[in-house]
Design a protein around this motif. Structure first.
Motif, short mmCIF file in Angstrom:
data_model
loop_
_atom_site.label_atom_id
_atom_site.label_comp_id
_atom_site.label_asym_id
_atom_site.label_seq_id
_atom_site.Cartn_x
_atom_site.Cartn_y
_atom_site.Cartn_z
N VAL A 1 0.86 -1.18 0.00
CA VAL A 1 0.00 0.00 0.00
C VAL A 1 0.90 1.23 0.00
O VAL A 1 1.78 1.35 0.84
CB VAL A 1 -0.94 0.02 1.23
CG1 VAL A 1 -1.77 1.30 1.24
CG2 VAL A 1 -1.85 -1.20 1.22
N ASN A 2 0.67 2.14 -0.95
CA ASN A 2 1.49 3.33 -1.10
C ASN A 2 1.15 4.36 -0.04
O ASN A 2 0.01 4.83 0.05
CB ASN A 2 1.28 3.92 -2.50
CG ASN A 2 2.28 5.02 -2.82
OD1 ASN A 2 3.06 5.44 -1.97
ND2 ASN A 2 2.28 5.48 -4.06
N ASN A 3 2.15 4.72 0.78
CA ASN A 3 1.97 5.75 1.81
C ASN A 3 2.74 7.02 1.50
O ASN A 3 2.84 7.91 2.35
CB ASN A 3 2.40 5.22 3.17
CG ASN A 3 1.64 3.98 3.59
OD1 ASN A 3 2.20 2.90 3.70
ND2 ASN A 3 0.33 4.11 3.79
N LYS A 4 3.27 7.12 0.29
CA LYS A 4 3.97 8.33 -0.11
C LYS A 4 2.97 9.42 -0.48
O LYS A 4 1.78 9.16 -0.67
CB LYS A 4 4.87 8.05 -1.32
CG LYS A 4 6.00 7.08 -1.05
CD LYS A 4 6.82 6.87 -2.31
CE LYS A 4 7.97 5.91 -2.08
NZ LYS A 4 8.78 5.70 -3.31
N VAL B 1 -11.91 -0.83 1.04
CA VAL B 1 -12.02 0.01 -0.16
C VAL B 1 -11.57 -0.82 -1.36
O VAL B 1 -10.46 -1.38 -1.36
CB VAL B 1 -11.15 1.29 -0.03
CG1 VAL B 1 -11.27 2.14 -1.28
CG2 VAL B 1 -11.60 2.08 1.20
N SER B 2 -12.41 -0.86 -2.36
CA SER B 2 -12.10 -1.71 -3.52
C SER B 2 -11.02 -1.11 -4.41
O SER B 2 -10.22 -1.84 -5.00
CB SER B 2 -13.38 -1.95 -4.35
OG SER B 2 -13.93 -0.71 -4.79
N ASP B 3 -10.99 0.21 -4.53
CA ASP B 3 -10.02 0.87 -5.42
C ASP B 3 -9.20 1.86 -4.60
O ASP B 3 -9.51 3.05 -4.53
CB ASP B 3 -10.75 1.58 -6.56
CG ASP B 3 -9.77 2.15 -7.60
OD1 ASP B 3 -8.57 1.84 -7.51
OD2 ASP B 3 -10.23 2.88 -8.50
N ILE B 4 -8.15 1.35 -3.97
CA ILE B 4 -7.34 2.24 -3.12
C ILE B 4 -6.42 3.14 -3.93
O ILE B 4 -5.79 4.04 -3.37
CB ILE B 4 -6.50 1.41 -2.11
CG1 ILE B 4 -5.51 0.51 -2.85
CG2 ILE B 4 -7.39 0.61 -1.20
CD1 ILE B 4 -4.55 -0.21 -1.92
N LEU C 1 -8.47 6.95 -4.27
CA LEU C 1 -9.14 7.36 -3.04
C LEU C 1 -9.71 8.77 -3.16
O LEU C 1 -10.77 9.06 -2.60
CB LEU C 1 -8.13 7.31 -1.88
CG LEU C 1 -7.61 5.91 -1.51
CD1 LEU C 1 -6.51 6.03 -0.47
CD2 LEU C 1 -8.74 5.04 -1.00
N VAL C 2 -9.01 9.65 -3.85
CA VAL C 2 -9.46 11.03 -4.02
C VAL C 2 -9.99 11.16 -5.45
O VAL C 2 -9.23 11.39 -6.39
CB VAL C 2 -8.32 12.03 -3.75
CG1 VAL C 2 -8.81 13.47 -3.87
CG2 VAL C 2 -7.72 11.80 -2.37
N GLY C 3 -11.28 10.99 -5.62
CA GLY C 3 -11.89 11.02 -6.94
C GLY C 3 -12.15 12.42 -7.44
O GLY C 3 -12.15 13.40 -6.68
N ASP C 4 -12.38 12.54 -8.75
CA ASP C 4 -12.65 13.84 -9.36
C ASP C 4 -13.91 14.48 -8.77
O ASP C 4 -13.93 15.70 -8.52
CB ASP C 4 -12.83 13.68 -10.86
CG ASP C 4 -11.54 13.26 -11.56
OD1 ASP C 4 -10.52 13.13 -10.86
OD2 ASP C 4 -11.55 13.07 -12.79
#
Length: 323
Positions: free
Chosen positions: A109-112, A155-158, A161-164
């Motif tokens: 999981v990307n935490n950057k 969450v299915s699409d991590i 997470l921040v959608g348009d």
């Protein structure tokens, strides 16, 4: 003749039988050789396979052993699953982790810090219902490491997470709280949009899951008709300000000229007064200094040595002998 023919036929048949026996023997020999060759090949292949199979086994074991250990790189956390079930404990970066092949797996999981870029125009309204848009928006965010396992499980699409739609909604909410004089001011709209987006992410994912570092709006403006009206108003205001400045300058000049005239008049009057006072003082001093003796002395000093033709109250006429 018949006997000779029979002999010849007998010899011919015998020759043929001899050749037939020889051919059968040769064919049998060839089959024998082929059988030996096939057996040799089989034995050779078996010998090779006996050597290769252990080697393959060793390679497979090594591959499985290597695949059983994982190191999470810096900037990421790991989530372990066993038969599809997600473990709640988050695996930190920089540590060696073991998992059973075909049973367990570790997912990164990307935490950057990550950037969400929206190039399209997001239209909204200012507090006074003036249409305004924002474009070329960049949202910088990151997933907090402590919530990596929860996100992966819920969450299915991590990666999105921040959608348009979430960003657009936050920007529109921020626009609605600012007037037309402030809505295009980046120091006003960007912090407010960041706050609105953070609140939306908390409502969607919960506290301390996704942190919004910054919101940057590179392009923000009103529609063309409003900009033209603002331009005309600005021109009119500039002209009014210019006329006001000119009027104030003219008044200031007139006041300055007045002050100069007053100053000059006062200076002239003061000059005349000073001159009169000086003359009066001189006359006073002159009057005080006059006496009969001084007057007679002045007369003597100014006499040219000739007697007057008429002198005194009793006219005495004298004739110059030189005439």
């Amino acid at each position: 003749m018949v006997r000779c023919g029979l002999r010849a036929a007998g010899r011919s048949c015998g020759h043929r039988r001899h050749q037939s026996h020889r051919g059968a023997a040769g064919l049998s020999d060839r089959h024998t050789l082929q059988g030996f060759g096939s057996a040799y090949i089989i034995i050779k292949r078996y010998t090779i396979m006996k050597k290769i199979i252990p080697l393959f086994a060793v390679i497979i074991v090594l591959v499985l052993a290597v695949c059983s250990f994982h190191i999470i790189p810096t900037g990421y956390t790991g989530v372990k699953t066993s038969f599809g079930q997600i473990q709640e404990t988050t695996i930190q970066s920089g540590k060696l982790n073991f998992c059973i092949p075909f049973v367990q797996s570790i997912h990164k999981v990307n935490n950057k810090q990550q950037d969400k870029h929206i190039e399209a125009q997001v239209w909204g309204e200012a507090a006074d219902k003036t249409p305004v848009y924002a474009a070329d928006v960049i949202v910088t965010y990151q997933v907090l490491p402590e919530k990596s396992a929860w996100l992966y499980a819920n969450v299915s699409d991590i990666k999105n997470l921040v959608g348009d739609e979430l960003v657009a909604s936050a920007i529109k909410s921020a626009m609605a709280e600012l007037g037309p004089n402030e809505v295009t001011n980046r120091t006003k709209i960007e912090p407010l949009a960041q706050q609105k987006l953070a609140e939306s992410l908390v409502q969607k994912y919960g506290e301390d899951v996704v942190f919004v570092n910054k919101v940057v709006i590179n392009d923000m403006n009103f529609e063309d008709a409003y900009n033209e009206a603002i331009q005309q108003k600005s021109i009119a205001q500039q002209n009014a300000d210019k006329q006001k400045i000119e009027n104030e300058a003219a008044i200031a000049k007139a006041e300055a000229d007045k002050q100069v005239a007053i100053t000059n008049a006062e200076a002239e009057a003061q000059k005349t007064s000073i001159a009169a006072d000086a003359q009066a003082e001189a006359n006073r001093k002159l009057a005080e200094s006059l006496s009969d003796t001084l007057i007679d002395y002045q007369k003597v000093q100014k006499w040219d040595g000739k007697l007057p033709t008429v002198s005194g109250g009793n006219a005495l006429v004298s004739i110059d002998p030189a005439e």
